[in-house]
Design an enzyme around this catalytic site. Sequence first.
Site, PDB file in Angstrom:
ATOM      1  N   CYS A 136      -4.878   5.069  -0.335  1.00  0.00           N
ATOM      2  CA  CYS A 136      -4.275   3.972   0.433  1.00  0.00           C
ATOM      3  C   CYS A 136      -2.962   4.427   1.069  1.00  0.00           C
ATOM      4  O   CYS A 136      -1.914   4.412   0.420  1.00  0.00           O
ATOM      5  CB  CYS A 136      -4.045   2.771  -0.482  1.00  0.00           C
ATOM      6  SG  CYS A 136      -3.261   1.391   0.368  1.00  0.00           S
ATOM      7  N   CYS A 139      -0.234   1.785   1.159  1.00  0.00           N
ATOM      8  CA  CYS A 139       0.470   1.571  -0.112  1.00  0.00           C
ATOM      9  C   CYS A 139       1.433   2.722  -0.403  1.00  0.00           C
ATOM     10  O   CYS A 139       2.535   2.504  -0.874  1.00  0.00           O
ATOM     11  CB  CYS A 139      -0.519   1.491  -1.281  1.00  0.00           C
ATOM     12  SG  CYS A 139      -2.024   0.593  -0.934  1.00  0.00           S
ATOM     13  N   ASP A 140       1.012   3.962  -0.126  1.00  0.00           N
ATOM     14  CA  ASP A 140       1.750   5.121  -0.632  1.00  0.00           C
ATOM     15  C   ASP A 140       2.400   5.992   0.442  1.00  0.00           C
ATOM     16  O   ASP A 140       3.120   6.937   0.103  1.00  0.00           O
ATOM     17  CB  ASP A 140       0.797   6.001  -1.475  1.00  0.00           C
ATOM     18  CG  ASP A 140       0.240   5.228  -2.656  1.00  0.00           C
ATOM     19  OD1 ASP A 140       0.949   4.345  -3.172  1.00  0.00           O
ATOM     20  OD2 ASP A 140      -0.910   5.499  -3.053  1.00  0.00           O
TER      21      ASP A 140
END
Length: 316
Positions: A136, A139-140
């Site tokens: 992701c 997300c990261d």
Amino acid sequence: MTETRHTKVLIIGSGPAGYTAGVYAARAMLNPILVQGLQPGGQLTITTEVENWPGDTHVQGPDLMVRMEEHARAMGTEIVTDYITSLDLSVRPFVAMADSGTMFTADAVILATGAQAKWLGLPSEEQFKGFGVSACATCDGFFYRGKEVVVIGGGNTAVEEALFLTNFATKVTLIHRRDTLRAEKILQDRLFNHPKVALEWHQTVEEVLGSTPAGVTGVRLRDVRDGTEKVIPCDGFFVAIGHSPASELVKDQLELHSDGYVKVEAGSTRTSIPGVFAAGDLTDHIYRQAITSAGMGCMAALDAERWLAGIEEAFQ
Ligand code: FAD
Ligand code: NAP
């Protein structure tokens, strides 16, 4: 103590399919209960710009899903933050057990559990998950400011993830096992013209390199044409090789395709058990879009309404 809740229609999943089913089932006065699962809003909550939702030239995925949730709630869907751990489709009413201990019984069930990211299955990938290996970018990606990253995959997700990562990383290398991408042409154009992007065709990843706890330092690639190997140094490795249907709950109860997608009768959302309907990425191995999932959610609610009306008639 276990609480028992009965509903005419239980909707499992809170992506575009689930929320749209909620809007239609609520407007049909079926008082549906929708259980959101571990990812309220579904897959679109892990992306940024969505450019193909009709009516919005640009909308952030998480914002769109908040709007869909509000819409389903406003129409009268009861939205429950919980996770279905087991589902018994052999009894009437159907029985769903939730993680909280609540037991839901339902005359009809709409399955909208979507899909989850696939992994390569390498031991080194498992070893570095959370330490440089991710599925992701939204997300990261932030953790890779000023660093170099590698993305594997050739579909829309891989190209979008690679482009998104250019906001942070100094270099993004996309690795693909063939020399043609599946991604939409508009995304391919953006990728090929981006100065931070490098492409590695005909390559697979054999091993993620690194050390614990320092994390990922590179990936070892193998050329699928002649088997030659090389190492690409990187600080982060993003896996974007597609999604598998989340059919775990029903895999021994409903007819599935060989790749795990729930089978539905052509042109409908009816599964192999009357009263159980499936919509969205759980049943669709071809289109897998937000709009098609929403469309199938609508179909599932209409199919459920007609099926319930037929049952009521039979008992009159
Ligand atoms: P999902 O969105 O997968 O939602 C599944 C839901 O089921 C989740 O809420 C989950 O919590 C719930 N669930 C699962 N198991 C359980 C359980 N046991 N109990 C209760 N709930 C459960 N499509 C587009 O059209 N445009 C885009 O720009 C686009 N971008 C994307 C970007 C990314 C990074 C990804 C991964 C996908 C993208 N897609 C895009 C595809 C789109 O997100 C999917 O087609 C769509 O979300 C599928 O909707 P769905 O409702 O079937 O399932
Ligand atoms: P996808 O379209 O199935 O593509 C997966 C890619 O990963 C393919 O290129 C595939 O290679 C590669 N791959 C699969 N297994 C692999 C392995 N073991 N090793 C190396 N490579 C592997 O998946 P997706 O990109 O996640 O997209 C899923 C669905 O969501 C699609 O329908 C897509 O359109 C939709 N989506 C839409 C948008 C958008 O509209 N903007 C954005 C994201 C996703 P091959 O090509 O060789 O098979």
